[in-house]
Design an enzyme around this catalytic site. Structure first.
Site, short mmCIF file in Angstrom:
data_model
loop_
_atom_site.label_atom_id
_atom_site.label_comp_id
_atom_site.label_asym_id
_atom_site.label_seq_id
_atom_site.Cartn_x
_atom_site.Cartn_y
_atom_site.Cartn_z
N ASP A 86 21.29 -5.05 -3.55
CA ASP A 86 20.72 -4.39 -4.71
C ASP A 86 20.77 -2.88 -4.49
OD1 ASP A 86 18.75 -3.88 -7.02
OD2 ASP A 86 18.83 -6.06 -6.96
N HIS A 125 14.91 -0.73 -8.52
CA HIS A 125 15.20 -2.14 -8.80
C HIS A 125 15.25 -2.98 -7.54
CE1 HIS A 125 17.60 -5.66 -10.11
NE2 HIS A 125 17.06 -5.43 -11.29
N SER A 287 16.53 -10.71 -13.08
CA SER A 287 16.54 -10.03 -11.78
C SER A 287 15.31 -10.40 -10.98
CB SER A 287 16.56 -8.51 -11.99
OG SER A 287 17.86 -8.06 -12.25
#
Length: 449
Positions: A86, A125, A287
């Protein structure tokens, strides 16, 4: 699809599956910054009342609703390593203390240990994703806690678009191989390309992960982010693709998508996440659903260390429960159903010999051009063939107006004979007719006399 075209599409469409932070992530009001433990003012007397439930723990509805707290009675994921491919896991938050044991950067824009968030928009994120999988909390009963709070994390930072100096295709292939080589038992990928096809370099990387017994878990994507159907890597055979549901267990409209490769579903709305700076936020997206399932996979691997990748995935799929509404049992939305961590860890599930999500090696055999292999070895001693005789010389050209032997023999001569015969016959017939007519005239004259 050529590599150059694929790279262009990937750079154009590769997005982190959580909605943009300005749209999907919101700081939770009334909740202290994650990673900071409030203490009483010096000299004050502690309240004699019973401690209230931590609001952060209370907000994590998926822990009870999906059998995770029940599964903790058996294991909390100790000894299992989850690689988070990520934007990088932040260094500061207390929730990650002791959890991240290694990392790297494959984007060319991060730090060597993968702990510097990459990207101007999606930098947090990776931390959000990691906190759902294996956050440690800020105390025994406080702060955000992951599904597998005793699992180890690997932080592999990737970049999207202009935030990376390495092509997206190469980043993913390199990240998967690095994760496998550095002891990952599970790989989580909360990202998509929004296209179903993938580069051939991913064949080798994902097949390498499967051959090394690593479970790969991928988010399905979100309609609100433009993913109307699952795209690679969620379309690669053998990976466990995760769809998303709202807190009531119904397929999420904006924070999920649909597709035949979805294996199971997990919560994707009103999720919590720890940002790189320690701030706690609420966010939506598959996600977040993917690392919840990655945490469950870690619980399964810790409870059943003898299971291979095929049986870990099969356990999660076979113990999934149907959605509450029988009218919505749509495999395109839910896959096999909603995950159940307690059942995945404790239920009796027959073993399998194949991956229920398909075989990448078989797909490669069917749809990629096969290698030609070595040239065949001659089975007899070669020998020379005699030269053929020279070809006859071509006849000299002649005029088409001049007669040839063949044209006279087979054309002119038969024509002369037939014509002459016909003339003689005609003359004979004419003479005979004249004689008959003359005879008739004489007879008629004799009768008149």
């Amino acid at each position: 699809m050529t590599r150059r075209l694929f790279v262009g599409l990937a750079l154009a469409f590769a997005i982190v599956l959580g909605l943009s932070p300005s749209a999907s992530a919101a700081v939770i009001p009334g909740v202290p910054m994650a990673g900071r433990v409030d203490t009483a003012t010096p000299g004050s007397t502690p309240s004699p009342t019973l401690p209230e439930e931590d609001p952060v723990r209370a907000a994590q509805y998926w822990l009870d609703d999906y059998g995770i707290t029940e599964a903790w009675k058996t294991t909390r994921g100790k000894g299992v390593r989850i690689a988070i491919i990520d934007t990088g896991i932040g260094r500061g938050p207390a929730e990650f203390a002791g959890a991240v044991v290694g990392g790297t950067d494959v984007s060319g824009a991060g730090s060597e240990d993968g702990r510097t968030p990459v990207g101007a928009i999606d930098a947090d994120h990776g931390s959000w994703v990691a906190s759902l999988a294996a956050a440690r909390g800020t105390g025994p009963q406080t702060g955000m806690i992951g599904v597998a709070p005793e699992a180890e994390l690997l932080s592999i930072s990737v970049g999207f678009g202009s935030s990376a100096t390495v092509s997206f295709v190469d980043q993913i292939a390199d990240a998967v191989v690095w994760a496998v080589d550095n002891g990952a038992d599970i790989i989580n990928m909360s990202l998509t390309t929004n296209v179903p096809d993938w580069d051939e370099s991913w064949d080798k990387a994902f097949l390498y992960a499967h051959d090394k017994d690593v479970v790969v878990i991928v988010a399905a994507g979100n309609r609100a982010s433009g993913t109307t159907r699952v795209g690679a890597p969620a379309t690669i055979p053998g990976v466990l693709t995760v769809g998303g549901v709202d807190p009531s267990g119904r397929a999420s409209v904006g924070a999920s998508t649909q597709g035949i490769t979805i294996g199971v579903s997990a919560p994707s709305e009103k999720l919590l996440g720890v940002s790189a700076n320690g701030q706690l936020v609420q966010w939506d997206g598959t996600s977040g659903a993917a690392p919840i399932v990655a945490g469950i996979a870690a619980l399964v691997r810790a409870a059943h260390p003898d299971l291979d990748v095929n049986n870990v995935i099969n356990r999660i799929i076979e113990t999934a429960t149907p959605p509450a509404s029988t009218s919505e049992r749509n495999a395109l939305l839910y896959g096999s159903g909603l995950v159940d961590a307690a059942a995945a860890v404790g239920a009796s599930v027959p073993s399998v010999s194949v991956n229920p999500m398909g075989s990448l090696s078989e797909w490669i055999r069917l749809y990629r051009r096969a290698d030609s292999g070595p040239a065949p070895v001659p089975t007899v001693t070669p020998f020379e063939v005699e030269m053929l005789p020279p070809a006859d010389a071509a006849p000299a050209p002649v005029s088409l107006l001049l007669p040839t032997y063949a044209s006279v023999l087979y054309g002119s001569l038969p024509l002369i004979v037939l014509t002459s015969t016909a003339i003689l016959v005609a003359l004979g017939v004419t003479a005979a007719v004249r004689r008959i007519r003359s005879s008739s005239l004489r007879r008629a004259a004799d009768i008149q006399e």
